[in-house]
Design an enzyme around this catalytic site. Sequence first.
Site, PDB file in Angstrom:
ATOM      1  CE  LYS A  14      -2.099  -0.214   3.703  1.00 44.16           C
ATOM      2  NZ  LYS A  14      -2.074   0.762   4.790  1.00 44.16           N
ATOM      3  NE  ARG A  89      -5.191   0.418   9.719  1.00 44.38           N
ATOM      4  CZ  ARG A  89      -4.080   0.799   9.095  1.00 44.38           C
ATOM      5  NH1 ARG A  89      -3.997   1.942   8.487  1.00 44.38           N
ATOM      6  NH2 ARG A  89      -3.052  -0.008   9.060  1.00 44.38           N
ATOM      7  NE  ARG A 128       7.071  -2.871   7.071  1.00 42.77           N
ATOM      8  CZ  ARG A 128       5.805  -2.492   6.962  1.00 42.77           C
ATOM      9  NH1 ARG A 128       5.355  -2.018   5.819  1.00 42.77           N
ATOM     10  NH2 ARG A 128       4.980  -2.601   7.966  1.00 42.77           N
ATOM     11  NE  ARG A 134       5.769  -0.280  10.663  1.00 38.46           N
ATOM     12  CZ  ARG A 134       4.710  -0.140   9.887  1.00 38.46           C
ATOM     13  NH1 ARG A 134       4.843   0.353   8.672  1.00 38.46           N
ATOM     14  NH2 ARG A 134       3.529  -0.516  10.304  1.00 38.46           N
ATOM     15  NE  ARG A 145       0.788  -3.998  11.662  1.00 41.32           N
ATOM     16  CZ  ARG A 145       1.953  -4.181  11.048  1.00 41.32           C
ATOM     17  NH1 ARG A 145       2.892  -4.918  11.610  1.00 41.32           N
ATOM     18  NH2 ARG A 145       2.191  -3.634   9.892  1.00 41.32           N
TER      19      ARG A 145
END
Length: 193
Positions: A14, A89, A128, A134, A145
């Site tokens: 995204k 969301r 990632r 992160r 999530r």
Amino acid sequence: MTRILLIGPPGSGKGTQAHRLSGQLHIPEISTGDMFRSHLANGSPLGREIKEFLDAGNLVPDNLTTAMLRERLQERDARNGFLLDGYPRTVSQMDDLDGILDAAGTSLDAVVEITAHDDEIVRRLLLRSDAEGRSDDTEDVIRHRLELYRQETEPVIERYGRRALLVSVDGTADIDAVTVSALQGIEAVRARP
Ligand code: ADP
């Protein structure tokens, strides 16, 4: 004037596509995730308030999220168009956005959904996490999530589908192909009667 939403699960690509599409369409990219992360990094009052939610992979409460977004949409660069990444969301945020746009006498042009399978998502996000570190990219938090995405965000997608604003794009195709499909999809939605 183009007002577009980009919706997809974490790891669907995204953010990458938001960046490309905003460049091609000459509209600002507004990512609530990026905005929250920069509040965290700055240690702002909002940053301190939202830290526990981000770290746990939970959604930030709707009132805080909508207040931040409402302010951002009032900035000059967003008046004539925007690409929203990561908002709304929840169904309640969707109602909030309708209210904000109604009050401004505007409406959305298209909603682009980027799809990807859970296994691919987890694989990409773990990669990632090695690269970016992160705090919410650990396997447990990623799965959480994803669950929230199914529970809270898929109903939003379904509702935009009923308004005939929605186009779905396969996020597992290569990066350029996803961008092309998204641009074609946006044109197709705009051509709908
Ligand atoms: P991802 O799509 O990979 O989960 P984002 O950068 O879009 O990443 O969002 C990161 C985090 O920011 C979310 O897990 C959530 O805590 C918070 N967040 C972003 N957008 C919203 C939103 N619209 N409502 C509530 N929380 C949000």
